[in-house]
Design an enzyme around this catalytic site. Sequence first.
Site, PDB file in Angstrom:
ATOM      1  N   LYS A 173       0.823  -1.185  -0.396  1.00 47.92           N
ATOM      2  CA  LYS A 173       0.146  -0.131   0.132  1.00 47.92           C
ATOM      3  C   LYS A 173       0.723   1.102   0.106  1.00 47.92           C
ATOM      4  CE  LYS A 173      -2.261  -1.652   3.855  1.00 47.92           C
ATOM      5  NZ  LYS A 173      -2.870  -1.915   4.773  1.00 47.92           N
ATOM      6  N   THR A 204      -8.346   8.149   9.245  1.00 50.07           N
ATOM      7  CA  THR A 204      -7.980   6.907   8.638  1.00 50.07           C
ATOM      8  C   THR A 204      -7.946   5.608  10.294  1.00 50.07           C
ATOM      9  OG1 THR A 204      -5.712   7.678   9.050  1.00 50.07           O
ATOM     10  CG2 THR A 204      -6.880   8.581   6.851  1.00 50.07           C
ATOM     11  N   GLY A 206      -7.829   2.720  11.035  1.00 50.42           N
ATOM     12  CA  GLY A 206      -8.541   1.112  10.170  1.00 50.42           C
ATOM     13  C   GLY A 206      -8.923   1.052   9.073  1.00 50.42           C
ATOM     14  N   THR A 207      -8.457   1.708   7.873  1.00 49.69           N
ATOM     15  CA  THR A 207      -8.035   1.813   6.665  1.00 49.69           C
ATOM     16  C   THR A 207      -7.769   0.746   6.543  1.00 49.69           C
ATOM     17  OG1 THR A 207      -5.812   2.900   7.164  1.00 49.69           O
ATOM     18  CG2 THR A 207      -7.789   4.599   6.116  1.00 49.69           C
ATOM     19  N   GLY A 208      -6.586   0.186   6.914  1.00 50.41           N
ATOM     20  CA  GLY A 208      -5.995  -1.405   6.726  1.00 50.41           C
ATOM     21  C   GLY A 208      -6.809  -2.206   6.544  1.00 50.41           C
ATOM     22  N   CYS A 209      -7.137  -2.196   8.104  1.00 51.92           N
ATOM     23  CA  CYS A 209      -8.605  -3.315   8.610  1.00 51.92           C
ATOM     24  C   CYS A 209      -9.556  -3.803   6.818  1.00 51.92           C
ATOM     25  CB  CYS A 209      -8.889  -3.368   9.721  1.00 51.92           C
ATOM     26  SG  CYS A 209      -7.904  -2.850  11.628  1.00 51.92           S
TER      27      CYS A 209
END
Length: 272
Positions: A173, A204, A206-209
């Site tokens: 990412k 932002t 929790g964007t990865g989750c």
Amino acid sequence: MRTALTIAGSDSSGGAGIQADIKTMTMNGVFAMSAVTALTAQNTTGVIGIMNATAGFLAQEIDEIFTDIRPDAVKIGMVSAADLIETIAGRLTFYHAENIVLDPVMVATSGAKLISDDAVSTLEQKLIPLADVITPNIPEGEVLSGMSIHSADDMVKAAEKISRDFGCAVLLKGGHKLNDANDLLYRDGSFRWFNGKRIDNPNTHGTGCTLSSAIAANLAKGFDLDTSVERAKKYISGALAAMLDLGKGSGPMNHAFDLTGEFALGPKGERF
């Protein structure tokens, strides 16, 4: 109905972890199940406490899911202890789990460290090789590749090394001030860029989750990996563009930005 399992930690503030995964999977049209690796005491300003599940109990959680409602895809998020990582790897191997998406969570958006040093080694040895795709951010990509990443060319070299070393597809990412949320998918010796427009939203958490869960949900529905990534990026862009503003720190996105129907309406018929 297709099903997906998230194996991750709980976020008491609801913006990341198990809570974000379930919201994302539900909004992406699959039935969500969970095996909780840890409880966390946290909010939008940071993590103040982590209480891990025992390895035995985590194994029971996974066993009860696979022997009753077998998941069509599995997303793995925060696992902070080596024995828990070994347990997950063992049970997923035993059940021949499919469509495994691993988000190698090491550091929270707030900057808090979420995994011990010995657990990183176990993650690399036991769990990453089982994944169909992993979704590291730039700092995590630097850890896994052992190299610094400062440019698009560096991203390609790092993703290639990670993919070669661990035998899985890698969605590295962008962001982290490197580019405008352009992500690189590397697999089988070739790569593809998924360009994104940076959305001016400081919230932002929790964007990865959310991204990894959306990919898992789409794989569960039968989309190929490229299409699953495309759909997941479109979903997360919508959740960010909704500009939800909660909490005193890096707040959550609006996972339900596309929610419609009578049960989503307020007392005067308004949509929130």
